[in-house]
Design a protein around this motif. Sequence first.
Motif, mmCIF file in Angstrom:
data_model
loop_
_atom_site.group_PDB
_atom_site.id
_atom_site.type_symbol
_atom_site.label_atom_id
_atom_site.label_comp_id
_atom_site.label_asym_id
_atom_site.label_seq_id
_atom_site.Cartn_x
_atom_site.Cartn_y
_atom_site.Cartn_z
ATOM 1 N N VAL A 14 0.844 -1.196 0.000
ATOM 2 C CA VAL A 14 0.000 0.000 0.000
ATOM 3 C C VAL A 14 0.878 1.244 0.000
ATOM 4 O O VAL A 14 1.829 1.346 0.762
ATOM 5 C CB VAL A 14 -0.953 -0.009 1.203
ATOM 6 C CG1 VAL A 14 -1.731 1.305 1.279
ATOM 7 C CG2 VAL A 14 -1.907 -1.180 1.091
ATOM 8 N N GLY A 15 0.530 2.172 -0.876
ATOM 9 C CA GLY A 15 1.284 3.421 -0.988
ATOM 10 C C GLY A 15 2.240 3.350 -2.158
ATOM 11 O O GLY A 15 2.024 3.988 -3.177
ATOM 12 N N THR A 19 -2.650 1.773 -4.721
ATOM 13 C CA THR A 19 -3.133 3.088 -4.303
ATOM 14 C C THR A 19 -4.656 3.111 -4.221
ATOM 15 O O THR A 19 -5.327 2.186 -4.677
ATOM 16 C CB THR A 19 -2.705 4.168 -5.313
ATOM 17 O OG1 THR A 19 -3.363 3.873 -6.559
ATOM 18 C CG2 THR A 19 -1.199 4.177 -5.526
ATOM 19 N N ALA A 20 -5.154 4.202 -3.685
ATOM 20 C CA ALA A 20 -6.612 4.382 -3.603
ATOM 21 C C ALA A 20 -7.234 4.303 -4.994
ATOM 22 O O ALA A 20 -8.322 3.745 -5.163
ATOM 23 C CB ALA A 20 -6.929 5.720 -2.943
ATOM 24 N N ALA A 21 -6.545 4.836 -5.984
ATOM 25 C CA ALA A 21 -7.094 4.830 -7.346
ATOM 26 C C ALA A 21 -7.264 3.399 -7.863
ATOM 27 O O ALA A 21 -8.267 3.081 -8.498
ATOM 28 C CB ALA A 21 -6.169 5.626 -8.272
ATOM 29 N N LEU A 24 -10.385 1.935 -6.097
ATOM 30 C CA LEU A 24 -11.644 2.448 -6.638
ATOM 31 C C LEU A 24 -11.945 1.794 -7.984
ATOM 32 O O LEU A 24 -13.071 1.355 -8.233
ATOM 33 C CB LEU A 24 -11.550 3.967 -6.822
ATOM 34 C CG LEU A 24 -12.140 4.884 -5.766
ATOM 35 C CD1 LEU A 24 -13.635 4.669 -5.633
ATOM 36 C CD2 LEU A 24 -11.506 4.729 -4.407
ATOM 37 N N ASP A 25 -10.948 1.743 -8.845
ATOM 38 C CA ASP A 25 -11.177 1.204 -10.188
ATOM 39 C C ASP A 25 -11.483 -0.290 -10.137
ATOM 40 O O ASP A 25 -12.375 -0.779 -10.840
ATOM 41 C CB ASP A 25 -9.958 1.462 -11.082
ATOM 42 C CG ASP A 25 -9.934 2.897 -11.597
ATOM 43 O OD1 ASP A 25 -10.942 3.595 -11.409
ATOM 44 O OD2 ASP A 25 -8.909 3.300 -12.166
ATOM 45 N N SER A 28 -14.895 -0.817 -8.658
ATOM 46 C CA SER A 28 -15.904 -0.389 -9.643
ATOM 47 C C SER A 28 -16.052 -1.442 -10.736
ATOM 48 O O SER A 28 -17.158 -1.713 -11.213
ATOM 49 C CB SER A 28 -15.504 0.942 -10.290
ATOM 50 O OG SER A 28 -15.388 1.957 -9.320
ATOM 51 N N MET A 52 -8.622 2.442 4.901
ATOM 52 C CA MET A 52 -8.659 3.258 3.675
ATOM 53 C C MET A 52 -9.288 2.470 2.527
ATOM 54 O O MET A 52 -10.166 2.962 1.824
ATOM 55 C CB MET A 52 -7.225 3.689 3.335
ATOM 56 C CG MET A 52 -7.061 4.516 2.071
ATOM 57 S SD MET A 52 -6.824 3.561 0.549
ATOM 58 C CE MET A 52 -5.099 3.071 0.698
ATOM 59 N N GLN A 55 -13.068 2.057 2.621
ATOM 60 C CA GLN A 55 -13.807 3.258 2.203
ATOM 61 C C GLN A 55 -13.956 3.292 0.685
ATOM 62 O O GLN A 55 -15.016 3.615 0.159
ATOM 63 C CB GLN A 55 -13.062 4.524 2.674
ATOM 64 C CG GLN A 55 -12.954 4.679 4.181
ATOM 65 C CD GLN A 55 -14.214 5.204 4.831
ATOM 66 O OE1 GLN A 55 -15.055 5.808 4.174
ATOM 67 N NE2 GLN A 55 -14.364 4.967 6.119
ATOM 68 N N GLY A 56 -12.867 2.953 0.002
ATOM 69 C CA GLY A 56 -12.890 2.985 -1.460
ATOM 70 C C GLY A 56 -13.785 1.905 -2.044
ATOM 71 O O GLY A 56 -14.530 2.143 -3.000
ATOM 72 N N ALA A 59 -17.414 2.945 -1.527
ATOM 73 C CA ALA A 59 -17.823 4.012 -2.460
ATOM 74 C C ALA A 59 -18.104 3.430 -3.849
ATOM 75 O O ALA A 59 -19.125 3.717 -4.464
ATOM 76 C CB ALA A 59 -16.734 5.085 -2.540
#
Lengths: 451, 452
Positions: A14-15, A19-21, A24-25, A28, A52, A55-56, A59
């Motif tokens: 992580v980092g 990543t958060a991106a 999310l992808d 999704s 973290m 959360q992603g 969402a």
Amino acid sequence: MSLRISHVGLRGVVGSGMTAAHVLDFASAFGTFLDSPGPVVIARDPRASGVMIRQGVVAALLACGRDIIDLGITSTPVVQHAIRRLNAAGGVSIGASHNASEWNALKFLGYQGSYLSTAQASELLDIYHLKKFDFVEWNRIGRLRQDDQALDAYLDELAAHFDFPALRGFRVVVDCCNGTSSLILRRMQERFGFDFILINEKLQGVQFAHEPSTNRAMVELQLAPLIRPLNAAAGFLFDVDSDRVAIATDLGEAVSEEMVLPLLADYLLPRGPGKLIITNLSTTALIEEVAARHGGKVMRVPVGRQATIDALSSHRPEQIAIAGEGTGAVMMPQFRFVYDGIASMLAVLSMMRERGRKLSEIVGEYPRYCILKGQEPLVSHRIPALLMELRERYHTGRANVEDGLRVDWPDRWFHVRVSQTEPAVRIICEQRGSPPVQLFESLSEQVRSLA
Amino acid sequence: MAREHLLKIGVSGIRGVVGEFLTPSLACAFAQAFGTYVGAGRVVVGRDTRSSGEMLQHAVTCGLLAAGCEVVDVGILPTPTIQIYVAATRARGGLAVTASHNPSEYNALKMFNAQGLFFNNYERGELIDLYHQSNFHQASNQALRGVTCDYTNPRLLHIRRVLQHVDAERIRRRRFRLALDGVNGAASVMSPGFLRDDLGCEVEAIHVDPAMPFPRVPEPRPDTLGELAALVRSRGCEAGFAHDPDGDRLAVVDDQGRVLDNDDVLALVVDAALQRLPGDVVVNLTTSSVIDDVAASHGRKVYRTPVGEANVVEMMQAVHAAIGGEGSNGGIILPAVHLCRDSYTGMAFLLDRMSETGKSVSELASRLPVYHRKLGKVTYEHGKLGTLMQALEESFPGAGLDRSDGLKLTLDGAWIHVRASNTEPLLRLAAEARSPERVEALYGRVLKLLEG
């Protein structure tokens, strides 16, 4: 390599890698991929980055119109059970299992809590790479809710399969490695009165007590020395998401991680209708001996969860006795082929109970197999030549080239293959009776010089 | 043209229609840029009641955590309450997930600095550059922080600050009978308690369920508050208050059931504030001249700024203003409480003035000088803006000119303001005069000019 996007899902440090991106992808893409109706179950392991990532994931799935049922911190097998119980469309387990704490991963689970097949996983990857996601309109966005029944419902299922009143008499020491098993085992103590003594039971987000691998070295580290002083019948070590297990005997001996599958095969083969054992090419040959005792058959597949899952799906469930690998990850048909360390532990205890014998006695009865495992750095473009060279050099044995090269002789074998998770060539040798030191060393040397 | 305003990413942040346009990935990335910009530390996150709010709050929290920030979740709250909490708790910044008065399908992020204020133009420019460069801080597992929740202190802090500036005991003694329309927005969770428990009012509340959709056009305007006005009349209330979804704007219905012009509401609160606070007044160019008259009656000066809360706030800081606002949109800014639009300050000051003078809202409003206003919009072709503005300027020779935001022409006892919208290819048109005939004539003349 700190990021890996593959059929198994998303995994990385992580980092620096994941990543958060990415989260999310990928989430999704999963929300877009799911086609059966119903909510999605999620949970995480105790890693700090899980907060973290959760959360992603929430969402992304809400944006895809999915209601989410959040189980909080729990194991992957509990998530899989909840997917079935709640008739959910699928699930996401956030956790990097046996990887170090700085790693994390998304494991995607389908209808009925099943692992995704290779075809499904390919579709998911294609959606991820296309980045065309089916987000719903503002008034169809999903809702998030919690579920605190998941653990008890999971334990109810285990209690229906195993004789809890008989098993709770065993004093068992467990190294939870600061992972999700501590929550499950503590609840088993409360509800059913199990005699567990837990070490490293506090959930940790940043630093685990030791490397979270289920292997002999980790069992020897803290767990094995406690068995005799505590007068325990057995010791178990779980990885962080409780899908793998390793074992120590009542004498405080660390048992090879390779033993879990043969032990459980020996227990399950006479019980079920299934006679087939599915395992990978790197797993101990003891499994063939155990299978032969009960008229069973072993099917060897390439290393990695995906090959096992695809092999499982090409059989009827009642044909299969057990599936698993030499890492302490075992699936039983009774539990709908979910890698489940807790169920594996209960099966070992049941075996001790039914045979009326100590674990050290049961383990001691098997012929001795000695396995040596190592790795060398990878030079990808030389791999084909290396494998060809080794095949010629060891032409006296029976060769299998489904995953690198495995060569078998009557009482020994080796497997040389490219790792899916690290830039390395893995070398595994096993011999009945004594360690194949010479074979292992010359193989390592050959790999070093050729690759 | 249709899609141009469905997603907007720019110096004022990110706003768009949720789903195809405003995605969780965009919100997450923007929040991570924000977290990188303000630095690892506490960042407050709250939201209004939109159905997309929970989803976007998760995306935003993900981005902030990934940047190494610690997130303080304050849940559903009015925007001013969030801003005050950011400042009071010395957080690095704050994010409100709200599209303010925009329709339900929209959402947006409002971003605040460590003082709980909108970023200034320079900061906003830096932030948007950072977003486009995508070079975000990526915290490791060891450096990652978590989420803490505070669902009680923000509202207590906000209410305490507001009540410091009014005579709450005097208001409570009056036992006002009020009507409230919360538009099922963020203020729904706070206003009923504020009016009943803190100010001792009897409250007839409608649309105060944060779980329900917006029951009306979310912008509180005379034409959208029919239900509240009817409630005031049927229940004999002394006033009616209406919020927008994030509770920063206030609209007022008087005891006759008439929705007051927002400029007049601002004027009443300016009048009340100048009674007790030193300093000048700042409003935007489109705000009514009634403010000038009220300020003059207290011997104060009025500064005018381009439209936009951030512009007004910037000027208020520079001149240490007593009060400011934007008449057209119901924004009332009292720095003594906080430099942000705050409907709670508006309600408290109005009730305070009523209890102090013993006068009703309609009586107070009737003492204000009468101006007539007409607002509208007209589309224009790209590339024609300069020509139009020039023609406008030439057709009113001798008028006072202000070009800081479009063109404002000040005539004797009247003014005209034409500005291009930031979000749509539209010209916004405002005219004000002492008589309805004159305002119609001016408005008609300008409209003809712009359309011709």
